[in-house]
Scaffold this active site. Sequence first.
Site, PDB file in Angstrom:
ATOM      1  N   ASP A   1     -34.347  -8.990 -27.028  1.00 38.02           N
ATOM      2  CA  ASP A   1     -34.337 -10.235 -26.247  1.00 38.02           C
ATOM      3  C   ASP A   1     -35.599 -10.313 -25.398  1.00 38.02           C
ATOM      4  OD1 ASP A   1     -31.705 -12.201 -25.214  1.00 38.02           O
ATOM      5  OD2 ASP A   1     -33.587 -12.247 -24.105  1.00 38.02           O
TER       6      ASP A   1
ATOM      7  N   ILE B   1     -39.241 -12.653 -30.272  1.00 38.52           N
ATOM      8  CA  ILE B   1     -39.103 -12.684 -31.747  1.00 38.52           C
ATOM      9  C   ILE B   1     -40.365 -13.248 -32.416  1.00 38.52           C
ATOM     10  CG2 ILE B   1     -36.565 -12.709 -31.896  1.00 38.52           C
ATOM     11  CD1 ILE B   1     -36.762 -15.766 -32.436  1.00 38.52           C
TER      12      ILE B   1
ATOM     13  N   ALA C   1     -32.981 -18.151 -29.218  1.00 34.80           N
ATOM     14  CA  ALA C   1     -33.444 -19.530 -29.346  1.00 34.80           C
ATOM     15  C   ALA C   1     -33.624 -20.130 -27.975  1.00 34.80           C
ATOM     16  CB  ALA C   1     -32.413 -20.356 -30.132  1.00 34.80           C
TER      17      ALA C   1
ATOM     18  N   GLU D   1     -25.407 -29.431 -34.441  1.00 33.97           N
ATOM     19  CA  GLU D   1     -26.341 -30.512 -34.091  1.00 33.97           C
ATOM     20  C   GLU D   1     -27.319 -30.833 -35.217  1.00 33.97           C
ATOM     21  OE1 GLU D   1     -28.032 -30.746 -30.225  1.00 33.97           O
ATOM     22  OE2 GLU D   1     -26.275 -29.888 -29.272  1.00 33.97           O
TER      23      GLU D   1
ATOM     24  N   SER E   1     -35.642 -28.483 -34.345  1.00 34.95           N
ATOM     25  CA  SER E   1     -36.187 -27.128 -34.508  1.00 34.95           C
ATOM     26  C   SER E   1     -35.147 -26.216 -35.165  1.00 34.95           C
ATOM     27  CB  SER E   1     -36.646 -26.549 -33.162  1.00 34.95           C
ATOM     28  OG  SER E   1     -35.546 -26.312 -32.301  1.00 34.95           O
ATOM     29  N   LYS E   2     -33.870 -26.401 -34.829  1.00 35.29           N
ATOM     30  CA  LYS E   2     -32.829 -25.580 -35.454  1.00 35.29           C
ATOM     31  C   LYS E   2     -32.705 -25.949 -36.939  1.00 35.29           C
ATOM     32  CE  LYS E   2     -30.333 -22.995 -33.716  1.00 35.29           C
ATOM     33  NZ  LYS E   2     -30.465 -21.526 -33.476  1.00 35.29           N
TER      34      LYS E   2
ATOM     35  N   VAL F   1     -22.460 -36.935 -14.603  1.00 35.60           N
ATOM     36  CA  VAL F   1     -22.045 -37.258 -15.976  1.00 35.60           C
ATOM     37  C   VAL F   1     -23.051 -38.244 -16.569  1.00 35.60           C
ATOM     38  CG1 VAL F   1     -20.267 -38.452 -17.324  1.00 35.60           C
ATOM     39  CG2 VAL F   1     -19.611 -36.819 -15.534  1.00 35.60           C
TER      40      VAL F   1
ATOM     41  N   ASN G   1     -16.696 -36.046 -22.662  1.00 36.16           N
ATOM     42  CA  ASN G   1     -17.266 -35.331 -21.507  1.00 36.16           C
ATOM     43  C   ASN G   1     -16.509 -35.652 -20.218  1.00 36.16           C
ATOM     44  OD1 ASN G   1     -19.218 -34.329 -23.217  1.00 36.16           O
ATOM     45  ND2 ASN G   1     -20.738 -35.876 -22.671  1.00 36.16           N
TER      46      ASN G   1
ATOM     47  N   ARG H   1     -28.815 -39.174 -21.287  1.00 34.78           N
ATOM     48  CA  ARG H   1     -29.797 -38.347 -22.009  1.00 34.78           C
ATOM     49  C   ARG H   1     -30.474 -39.222 -23.062  1.00 34.78           C
ATOM     50  NH1 ARG H   1     -27.184 -33.134 -24.840  1.00 34.78           N
ATOM     51  NH2 ARG H   1     -27.661 -32.112 -22.865  1.00 34.78           N
TER      52      ARG H   1
ATOM     53  N   HIS I   1     -29.101 -39.501 -26.938  1.00 35.68           N
ATOM     54  CA  HIS I   1     -27.832 -38.761 -26.769  1.00 35.68           C
ATOM     55  C   HIS I   1     -26.899 -38.900 -27.980  1.00 35.68           C
ATOM     56  CE1 HIS I   1     -24.638 -37.699 -23.475  1.00 35.68           C
ATOM     57  NE2 HIS I   1     -24.639 -36.854 -24.481  1.00 35.68           N
TER      58      HIS I   1
HETATM   59  P1  NAD Z   1     -28.798 -19.055 -24.489  1.00 33.73           P
HETATM   60  O1  NAD Z   1     -29.871 -20.016 -24.099  1.00 33.73           O
HETATM   61  O2  NAD Z   1     -27.701 -18.758 -23.521  1.00 33.73           O
HETATM   62  O3  NAD Z   1     -29.465 -17.640 -24.860  1.00 33.73           O
HETATM   63  C1  NAD Z   1     -30.622 -17.539 -25.620  1.00 33.73           C
HETATM   64  C2  NAD Z   1     -31.097 -16.082 -25.547  1.00 33.73           C
HETATM   65  O4  NAD Z   1     -32.250 -15.966 -26.405  1.00 33.73           O
HETATM   66  C3  NAD Z   1     -31.533 -15.642 -24.153  1.00 33.73           C
HETATM   67  O5  NAD Z   1     -31.070 -14.345 -23.880  1.00 33.73           O
HETATM   68  C4  NAD Z   1     -33.064 -15.648 -24.230  1.00 33.73           C
HETATM   69  O6  NAD Z   1     -33.685 -14.719 -23.364  1.00 33.73           O
HETATM   70  C5  NAD Z   1     -33.277 -15.282 -25.687  1.00 33.73           C
HETATM   71  N1  NAD Z   1     -34.578 -15.755 -26.207  1.00 33.73           N
HETATM   72  C6  NAD Z   1     -35.115 -16.999 -26.077  1.00 33.73           C
HETATM   73  N2  NAD Z   1     -36.322 -17.031 -26.660  1.00 33.73           N
HETATM   74  C7  NAD Z   1     -36.548 -15.807 -27.189  1.00 33.73           C
HETATM   75  C8  NAD Z   1     -37.608 -15.230 -27.928  1.00 33.73           C
HETATM   76  N3  NAD Z   1     -38.703 -15.938 -28.237  1.00 33.73           N
HETATM   77  N4  NAD Z   1     -37.493 -13.946 -28.328  1.00 33.73           N
HETATM   78  C9  NAD Z   1     -36.401 -13.207 -28.015  1.00 33.73           C
HETATM   79  N5  NAD Z   1     -35.365 -13.700 -27.292  1.00 33.73           N
HETATM   80  C10 NAD Z   1     -35.435 -14.984 -26.898  1.00 33.73           C
HETATM   81  O7  NAD Z   1     -28.238 -19.590 -25.866  1.00 33.73           O
HETATM   82  P2  NAD Z   1     -26.749 -19.588 -26.446  1.00 33.73           P
HETATM   83  O8  NAD Z   1     -26.038 -20.781 -25.934  1.00 33.73           O
HETATM   84  O9  NAD Z   1     -26.170 -18.255 -26.281  1.00 33.73           O
HETATM   85  O10 NAD Z   1     -27.048 -19.857 -27.992  1.00 33.73           O
HETATM   86  C11 NAD Z   1     -27.333 -18.767 -28.860  1.00 33.73           C
HETATM   87  C12 NAD Z   1     -27.578 -19.303 -30.258  1.00 33.73           C
HETATM   88  O11 NAD Z   1     -26.437 -20.026 -30.705  1.00 33.73           O
HETATM   89  C13 NAD Z   1     -28.743 -20.286 -30.338  1.00 33.73           C
HETATM   90  O12 NAD Z   1     -29.434 -20.035 -31.542  1.00 33.73           O
HETATM   91  C14 NAD Z   1     -28.089 -21.659 -30.373  1.00 33.73           C
HETATM   92  O13 NAD Z   1     -28.880 -22.567 -31.082  1.00 33.73           O
HETATM   93  C15 NAD Z   1     -26.802 -21.341 -31.111  1.00 33.73           C
HETATM   94  N6  NAD Z   1     -25.639 -22.193 -30.801  1.00 33.73           N
HETATM   95  C16 NAD Z   1     -25.245 -22.389 -29.504  1.00 33.73           C
HETATM   96  C17 NAD Z   1     -24.091 -23.131 -29.238  1.00 33.73           C
HETATM   97  C18 NAD Z   1     -23.609 -23.356 -27.828  1.00 33.73           C
HETATM   98  O14 NAD Z   1     -22.657 -24.115 -27.629  1.00 33.73           O
HETATM   99  N7  NAD Z   1     -24.190 -22.711 -26.813  1.00 33.73           N
HETATM  100  C19 NAD Z   1     -23.346 -23.668 -30.306  1.00 33.73           C
HETATM  101  C20 NAD Z   1     -23.793 -23.451 -31.625  1.00 33.73           C
HETATM  102  C21 NAD Z   1     -24.927 -22.699 -31.851  1.00 33.73           C
HETATM  103  O1  DAU Z   2     -23.012 -28.476 -30.515  1.00 34.90           O
HETATM  104  C1  DAU Z   2     -23.630 -27.243 -30.327  1.00 34.90           C
HETATM  105  C2  DAU Z   2     -24.663 -27.345 -29.223  1.00 34.90           C
HETATM  106  O2  DAU Z   2     -23.938 -27.442 -27.998  1.00 34.90           O
HETATM  107  C3  DAU Z   2     -25.609 -26.148 -29.183  1.00 34.90           C
HETATM  108  O3  DAU Z   2     -26.370 -26.160 -30.354  1.00 34.90           O
HETATM  109  C4  DAU Z   2     -26.533 -26.226 -27.951  1.00 34.90           C
HETATM  110  O4  DAU Z   2     -27.323 -25.059 -27.875  1.00 34.90           O
HETATM  111  C5  DAU Z   2     -25.665 -26.314 -26.715  1.00 34.90           C
HETATM  112  O5  DAU Z   2     -26.470 -26.439 -25.564  1.00 34.90           O
HETATM  113  C6  DAU Z   2     -24.719 -27.520 -26.820  1.00 34.90           C
HETATM  114  O6  DAU Z   2     -25.458 -28.759 -26.783  1.00 34.90           O
HETATM  115  P1  DAU Z   2     -24.937 -30.042 -25.958  1.00 34.90           P
HETATM  116  O7  DAU Z   2     -26.084 -30.912 -25.686  1.00 34.90           O
HETATM  117  O8  DAU Z   2     -23.735 -30.634 -26.603  1.00 34.90           O
HETATM  118  O9  DAU Z   2     -24.419 -29.260 -24.603  1.00 34.90           O
HETATM  119  P2  DAU Z   2     -24.592 -29.602 -23.065  1.00 34.90           P
HETATM  120  O10 DAU Z   2     -23.703 -28.656 -22.330  1.00 34.90           O
HETATM  121  O11 DAU Z   2     -26.012 -29.709 -22.651  1.00 34.90           O
HETATM  122  O12 DAU Z   2     -23.947 -31.064 -22.959  1.00 34.90           O
HETATM  123  C7  DAU Z   2     -22.622 -31.325 -23.387  1.00 34.90           C
HETATM  124  C8  DAU Z   2     -22.369 -32.817 -23.169  1.00 34.90           C
HETATM  125  O13 DAU Z   2     -22.322 -33.089 -21.756  1.00 34.90           O
HETATM  126  C9  DAU Z   2     -23.449 -33.720 -23.726  1.00 34.90           C
HETATM  127  O14 DAU Z   2     -22.857 -34.895 -24.247  1.00 34.90           O
HETATM  128  C10 DAU Z   2     -24.312 -34.060 -22.511  1.00 34.90           C
HETATM  129  C11 DAU Z   2     -23.322 -34.041 -21.375  1.00 34.90           C
HETATM  130  N1  DAU Z   2     -23.833 -33.617 -20.052  1.00 34.90           N
HETATM  131  C12 DAU Z   2     -24.508 -32.440 -19.969  1.00 34.90           C
HETATM  132  C13 DAU Z   2     -25.012 -32.002 -18.762  1.00 34.90           C
HETATM  133  C14 DAU Z   2     -25.783 -30.701 -18.678  1.00 34.90           C
HETATM  134  C15 DAU Z   2     -23.598 -34.387 -18.919  1.00 34.90           C
HETATM  135  O15 DAU Z   2     -22.932 -35.443 -18.999  1.00 34.90           O
HETATM  136  N2  DAU Z   2     -24.089 -33.946 -17.723  1.00 34.90           N
HETATM  137  C16 DAU Z   2     -24.812 -32.801 -17.592  1.00 34.90           C
HETATM  138  O16 DAU Z   2     -25.258 -32.481 -16.461  1.00 34.90           O
END
Ligand code: NAD
Ligand code: DAU
Length: 339
Positions: A33, A60, A83, A127, A156-157, A209, A252, A276, A279
């Site tokens: 990491d 990475i 990521a 997404e 990017s993903k 929100v 939400n 956003r 959005h």
């Molecule tokens: P996060 O932002 O909490 O954690 C990302 C981690 O990656 C951190 O520890 C950061 O230090 C590390 N990182 C970032 N850039 C890096 C680099 N260049 N080299 C090495 N380490 C690096 O993310 P998360 O919410 O835990 O998501 C993890 C993965 O799951 C991501 O690939 C995201 O796209 C995917 N994902 C997330 C969600 C969600 O709801 N959070 C849902 C579906 C998929």
């Molecule tokens: O669906 C999977 C994705 O979920 C992952 O790939 C992403 O890494 C992860 O961040 C998440 O993306 P979202 O954009 O859905 O999550 P976020 O928590 O940022 O927002 C969830 C919803 O809430 C979205 O519709 C935006 C809204 N929102 C978010 C924030 C931060 C608000 O209304 N207010 C806020 O302050």
Amino acid sequence: MTIIVTGGAGFIGSNFVFHYLKAHPKDRVICLDKLTYAGNLSTLAPVMEDPNFRFVKLDICDREGVYALFEEEHPDVVVNFAAESHVDRSIENPAIFLETNIIGTSVLMDACRKYGIQRYHQVSTDEVYGDLPLDRPDLFFTESTPIHTSSPYSSSKAGADLLVLAYHRTFGLPVTISRCSNNYGPYHFPEKLIPLMIINALHDKPLPVYGEGVNVRDWLYVEDHCRAIDLIIHKGTVGEVYNVGGHNEMKNIDIVKLICKELGKPESLITHVTDRKGHDMRYAIDPTKIHNELGWLPETKFADGIKKTIRWYLDNEAWWAPIISGEYQNYYAQMYGNR
Ligand code: NAD
Ligand code: DAU
């Protein structure tokens, strides 16, 4: 077996490290990491002394560093969580998303080709499918839904996913991809909806929100996602994509109201702010394939998971207080100041 888990100091990666060490006590877990703003070494404190665990601070995108680690550890499996993960940040600054999410993925896969690997698993997202209309509750994302992204993050993903499938077809790299819906649970960074609302509510701060709050997300407890990835790397078919989700769609605004109710805070804290850009309206996963092929089913109901999560934030202020007192304050002012 030795498994490299990238991004293991982040939200889902750390939960996966904990899950994996418990579920596979004979395997070694190497967490790679970069420790960006989203990575937190203190999260991994409970496993730092585990002889089957090693932490390596590394980007990475650092080809030399990644190759040296592969040379030293000869991993059997790589699971790539690393990521840039926040959509709002990708709207402010897309470049780092392309760098880490696409270039970083290619560096890891080049290392896998050079040193040999049993499995490279890419942790992707629902997404990549874009969004669904609110007035068509009959529609769901399946693995054959076309890629159709909205934000620099999701693009990017999607770019990384296409590269992973290309490395499979062109070089025969043994890959799998999972595309999961929104996760929630412990160690979720407080820039994301659920932890941000819990922490703001605890401080009686406005709950921002976006727009009307009618956008729908399909929430899954993080441990259920970790079990799905574990199953895919051990039993999934090489070259395949697996959707992961638990049919738990919520608006939400309803999530935020629920958090207010659970914490005994007034809904008058809810503030509707500028939406956003671009959005996505609705995400909804069809998890039939992973259920039929690998027998995966979610175990945690949202009603229980959200209570557990709120309890975790109440009990773990020592984890999140240092985060929100540092650079996060500048982020918050910039992102929400004039909204
Ligand atoms: P996060 O932002 O909490 O954690 C990302 C981690 O990656 C951190 O520890 C950061 O230090 C590390 N990182 C970032 N850039 C890096 C680099 N260049 N080299 C090495 N380490 C690096 O993310 P998360 O919410 O835990 O998501 C993890 C993965 O799951 C991501 O690939 C995201 O796209 C995917 N994902 C997330 C969600 C969600 O709801 N959070 C849902 C579906 C998929
Ligand atoms: O669906 C999977 C994705 O979920 C992952 O790939 C992403 O890494 C992860 O961040 C998440 O993306 P979202 O954009 O859905 O999550 P976020 O928590 O940022 O927002 C969830 C919803 O809430 C979205 O519709 C935006 C809204 N929102 C978010 C924030 C931060 C608000 O209304 N207010 C806020 O302050």
